[in-house]
Enzyme design. Structure first.
Site, mmCIF file in Angstrom:
data_model
loop_
_atom_site.group_PDB
_atom_site.id
_atom_site.type_symbol
_atom_site.label_atom_id
_atom_site.label_comp_id
_atom_site.label_asym_id
_atom_site.label_seq_id
_atom_site.Cartn_x
_atom_site.Cartn_y
_atom_site.Cartn_z
ATOM 1 N N SER A 1 1.049 -1.154 -0.076
ATOM 2 C CA SER A 1 0.146 0.177 -0.140
ATOM 3 C C SER A 1 0.617 1.315 0.097
ATOM 4 O O SER A 1 1.678 1.113 0.568
ATOM 5 C CB SER A 1 -0.840 0.096 1.464
ATOM 6 O OG SER A 1 -1.793 1.079 1.301
ATOM 7 N N TYR B 1 -1.122 -1.673 10.322
ATOM 8 C CA TYR B 1 -1.709 -2.331 8.520
ATOM 9 C C TYR B 1 -0.658 -1.392 8.068
ATOM 10 O O TYR B 1 -0.093 -2.090 7.338
ATOM 11 C CB TYR B 1 -2.832 -1.009 8.895
ATOM 12 C CG TYR B 1 -2.852 -1.064 6.842
ATOM 13 C CD1 TYR B 1 -3.074 -2.343 6.723
ATOM 14 C CD2 TYR B 1 -2.844 -0.099 6.383
ATOM 15 C CE1 TYR B 1 -3.759 -2.574 4.845
ATOM 16 C CE2 TYR B 1 -2.997 -0.226 4.816
ATOM 17 C CZ TYR B 1 -3.901 -1.525 3.865
ATOM 18 O OH TYR B 1 -3.820 -1.391 2.818
ATOM 19 N N LYS C 1 2.093 -3.513 6.153
ATOM 20 C CA LYS C 1 2.597 -3.107 4.449
ATOM 21 C C LYS C 1 3.962 -2.785 3.987
ATOM 22 O O LYS C 1 4.645 -3.192 3.005
ATOM 23 C CB LYS C 1 1.487 -2.107 4.144
ATOM 24 C CG LYS C 1 -0.055 -2.384 4.164
ATOM 25 C CD LYS C 1 0.196 -3.420 3.227
ATOM 26 C CE LYS C 1 -1.937 -3.900 3.145
ATOM 27 N NZ LYS C 1 -2.321 -5.648 1.970
#
Ligand SMILES: NC(=O)c1ccc[n+]([C@@H]2O[C@H](COP(=O)([O-])OP(=O)(O)OC[C@H]3O[C@@H](n4cnc5c(N)ncnc54)[C@H](O)[C@@H]3O)[C@@H](O)[C@H]2O)c1
Length: 284
Positions: free
Chosen positions: A144, A157, A161
């Site tokens: 991401s 998160y 990533k």
């Protein structure tokens, strides 16, 4: 985009394939002449998509956060379609949103790391063990721009990533001698169920309205003013998985409408205006 048969005869596994980016990618694989195993926990949507794609698709219930499920998934693809050429490790979750780090209880840290990062490592290893025995393959992992563009919220998160990027590059170095290419795609903001900032998911009838509310805010930082679509990411998956990318490995391909190219804030303009105001007030 008109399909060109870029994945003719190839077999793919797409995790998180029931919805969003994964679903668009599963559709693209079949449109390009390939066959696909859709792996997800959303049985209803996964089965419906596989049925719509016909004989070139299968649905396999898989929790990517369970190592044994990932091993069984690869075996299933090989048993069903006789091969595995493309592994798209795409499933992911954001975890709960807390806008400031000091307020985040980090309750879902382990879950996010397992589903986002450990799954990619297991998926890559099981797929690569098979691919190494048959002359190579393409592995693509979804990271991401949250890993490239530091900012507020979802620290687990972001860390997961970022981990995918280093893992992708490292394992690409290791697996090159087996002709296994490993790359990552870093999407920008794509309006999917994940990107609605609501957990658990929103009723489907409210989804489009919410996305319409979020769109102008998302576009503030995006030079290209068209919102991203799952198909934008699917196009990159098709390219990276195809023989057209046969000399590309260990790379992170950013598909974000230009968000990470730079700030859309014209600071020069603001500074010039402030300077003019200052000089004007001083009467110079
Ligand atoms: N949408 C965005 O703005 C955006 C931006 C950057 C990266 N991404 C990444 O793209 C990937 C796909 O996200 P999306 O936007 O399509 O979201 P989505 O929520 O539409 O799709 C994710 C899919 O993964 C499945 N899934 C979740 N946990 C799973 C598990 N444990 N096992 C198996 N399947 C599971 C869900 O059921 C869902 O079908 C994710 O890795 C996400 O982090 C999305």
């Amino acid at each position: 985009m008109t399909p060109r048969g870029d994945l003719e005869g190839k077999v793919a596994v797409v995790t998180g394939g029931a919805k969003g980016i994964g679903a668009a990618s599963a559709e693209a694989v079949v449109a390009e002449g390939g066959r696909v195993v859709i792996a997800d926990l959303d049985d209803e949507q996964g089965r419906a998509l596989a049925a719509r794609l016909g004989d070139a698709a299968r649905y396999r219930r898989t929790d990517v956060g369970e190592r044994e499920d990932m091993r069984a998934l690869i075996d299933f693809a090989v048993e069903e379609f006789g091969s595995l050429d493309i592994m798209f490790n795409n499933a992911g979750i954001t975890g709960a949103f807390h806008n400031r780090f000091l307020d985040d209880p980090l309750d879902d840290l382990e879950r996010v790391l397992r589903i986002n990062l450990a799954s990619v490592m297991w998926g890559t290893q099981y797929a690569a063990r098979y691919m190494a025995t048959r002359g190579g393959g393409a592995i693509v992992n979804t990271t991401s721009i949250a890993a490239l563009d530091p900012g507020f919220a979802i620290p687990a998160y972001r860390a997961s990533k970022a981990g995918i990027i280093n893992f992708t590059r490292s394992v690409a170095v290791d697996l090159g001698e087996y002709a296994i290419r490993v790359n990552a795609i870093a999407p920008g903001g794509i309006p999917t169920s994940m990107n609605s900032f609501v957990e658990p998911g929103l009723p489907p009838d409210m989804f489009a309205d919410l996305q319409a509310q979020l769109e102008p805010i998302r576009l503030i930082k995006q030079p290209l003013k068209r919102p991203g679509k799952p198909a934008d990411i699917a196009n990159m998956l098709v390219f990276l998985a195809s023989d057209r990318a046969s000399h590309i490995t260990g790379q992170v391909m950013v598909v974000d409408g230009g968000v990470t190219a730079g700030s859309t804030l014209n600071q020069t303009e603001l500074l010039r205006e402030a300077r003019a105001r200052f000089l004007n007030e001083r009467g110079d």
